[in-house]
Scaffold this motif. Structure first.
Motif, PDB file in Angstrom:
ATOM      1  N   VAL A 189      40.305  39.979  37.054  1.00 22.64           N
ATOM      2  CA  VAL A 189      41.193  41.091  36.696  1.00 22.64           C
ATOM      3  C   VAL A 189      42.575  40.874  37.294  1.00 22.64           C
ATOM      4  O   VAL A 189      43.597  41.245  36.693  1.00 22.64           O
ATOM      5  CB  VAL A 189      40.597  42.450  37.135  1.00 22.64           C
ATOM      6  N   PHE A 190      42.662  40.253  38.471  1.00 19.90           N
ATOM      7  CA  PHE A 190      43.956  39.914  39.068  1.00 19.90           C
ATOM      8  C   PHE A 190      44.731  38.971  38.148  1.00 19.90           C
ATOM      9  O   PHE A 190      45.931  39.132  37.932  1.00 19.90           O
ATOM     10  CB  PHE A 190      43.730  39.261  40.435  1.00 19.90           C
ATOM     11  N   LEU A 205      45.574  40.768  34.467  1.00 22.31           N
ATOM     12  CA  LEU A 205      46.673  41.722  34.516  1.00 22.31           C
ATOM     13  C   LEU A 205      47.989  41.076  34.944  1.00 22.31           C
ATOM     14  O   LEU A 205      49.020  41.744  35.007  1.00 22.31           O
ATOM     15  CB  LEU A 205      46.339  42.878  35.466  1.00 22.31           C
ATOM     16  N   LEU A 215      49.034  40.114  37.823  1.00 22.45           N
ATOM     17  CA  LEU A 215      49.582  40.887  38.935  1.00 22.45           C
ATOM     18  C   LEU A 215      50.532  40.089  39.815  1.00 22.45           C
ATOM     19  O   LEU A 215      51.346  40.675  40.528  1.00 22.45           O
ATOM     20  CB  LEU A 215      48.439  41.466  39.775  1.00 22.45           C
ATOM     21  N   ILE A 258      48.938  47.062  37.086  1.00 23.09           N
ATOM     22  CA  ILE A 258      47.740  47.641  37.680  1.00 23.09           C
ATOM     23  C   ILE A 258      47.635  49.129  37.371  1.00 23.09           C
ATOM     24  O   ILE A 258      46.543  49.700  37.383  1.00 23.09           O
ATOM     25  CB  ILE A 258      47.740  47.404  39.209  1.00 23.09           C
ATOM     26  N   GLU A 281      42.278  53.866  45.024  1.00 24.20           N
ATOM     27  CA  GLU A 281      43.662  53.447  44.827  1.00 24.20           C
ATOM     28  C   GLU A 281      44.546  53.971  45.948  1.00 24.20           C
ATOM     29  O   GLU A 281      45.381  53.232  46.504  1.00 24.20           O
ATOM     30  CB  GLU A 281      44.150  53.968  43.478  1.00 24.20           C
ATOM     31  N   ALA A 288      42.701  47.515  40.733  1.00 20.32           N
ATOM     32  CA  ALA A 288      42.651  46.906  39.409  1.00 20.32           C
ATOM     33  C   ALA A 288      41.273  47.181  38.819  1.00 20.32           C
ATOM     34  O   ALA A 288      40.265  46.846  39.426  1.00 20.32           O
ATOM     35  CB  ALA A 288      42.909  45.401  39.498  1.00 20.32           C
ATOM     36  N   CYS A 290      43.455  45.761  45.431  1.00 23.27           N
ATOM     37  CA  CYS A 290      44.297  44.564  45.540  1.00 23.27           C
ATOM     38  C   CYS A 290      45.372  44.699  46.607  1.00 23.27           C
ATOM     39  O   CYS A 290      46.096  45.696  46.655  1.00 23.27           O
ATOM     40  CB  CYS A 290      44.970  44.274  44.204  1.00 23.27           C
TER      41      CYS A 290
END
Length: 240
Positions: free
Chosen positions: A107-108, A111, A113, A120, A169, A181, A198
């Motif tokens: 997912v990092f 996205l 990031l 995110i 978050e 994320a 993250c």
């Protein structure tokens, strides 16, 4: 939509020479030490982890709602088709638990990031799985597709899950990170949500990989749960 997992990238500035991608206790934030201490999983959702029975007991009042929500949804799905759905539900839980490091890395990368940290707050990674009756329990899930979806889609479908994502978050940002994320993992009618908290991208040394989807598919297809992110340094390539 069911459970929420906690998978943190555990950057180098926190772990020193320890392997990155290990787990954190959801109560006190202690880091799991590979080979010395293995964290215990919640027996209900089978995703949230703790460093000790004491931490698990202290976290139960706040974890109870999302845990029972997950368990009830899995139970309801089993009643629809006892044999097939039960096997699929167990395989999905095993998949999420065994591939936390791989999914948080994916997912990092998905996205982007490293380049666009603001993604995110806009997008989530949707991983669609297919179930097969493979003799090796670790290889019963395969990746059918991966795509980005609006984060608002997940928040609007299940308020309880959205609330837990927001809690994680806020905790992550309070500790200097950029947020959670989110990964939506779906197999048929079953689904689970995993927020991967993250750290700031500048403090995560993972290499940027455009082939993250292929890597995800290969590890899942092989039933491998030993994934370690790749970091290129002046001393060479480091895995983990």
């Amino acid at each position: 939509m069911a459970a929420v997992a906690y998978a943190h990238p555990s950057p180098a500035h926190q772990l020193g020479k320890q392997a990155r991608g290990v787990r954190l206790c959801d109560t006190c934030g202690a880091v799991e030490t590979p080979g010395l201490q293995r964290f215990r999983m919640c027996g209900g959702c089978m995703i949230t982890q703790y460093c000790s029975p004491d931490c698990q007991k202290r976290h139960w009042p706040s974890h109870k709602a999302i845990c029972q929500h997950t368990t009830s949804m899995m139970t309801a799905s089993k009643q629809q088709d006892a044999s097939a759905e039960e096997s699929m539900a167990k395989a999905l839980r095993k998949f999420c638990s065994g591939h936390q490091n791989l999914l948080s890395w994916a997912v990092f990368q998905a996205l982007q990031l490293r380049r666009v940290p603001g993604n995110i707050r806009q997008y989530a990674l949707h991983v669609e799985l297919s179930y097969r009756n493979h003799p090796d329990a670790s290889r019963r899930m395969t990746v059918s597709s991966t795509r980005l979806i609006p984060l608002s889609y997940i928040a609007s479908r299940d308020p309880l899950v959205a609330q837990d994502i927001k809690r994680r978050e806020e905790r992550c940002r309070a500790n200097g990170g950029i947020g959670a994320a989110v990964i939506l993992i779906q197999c048929g009618e079953l689904s689970q949500v995993m927020p991967a908290e993250c750290d700031a991208p500048s403090r995560i040394p993972w290499d940027t990989r455009e082939d993250w989807a292929n890597i995800l598919e290969r590890y899942v297809e092989a039933g491998r749960t030993d994934f370690k992110p790749i970091t290129t340094t002046s001393r060479g390539v480091i895995y983990g």
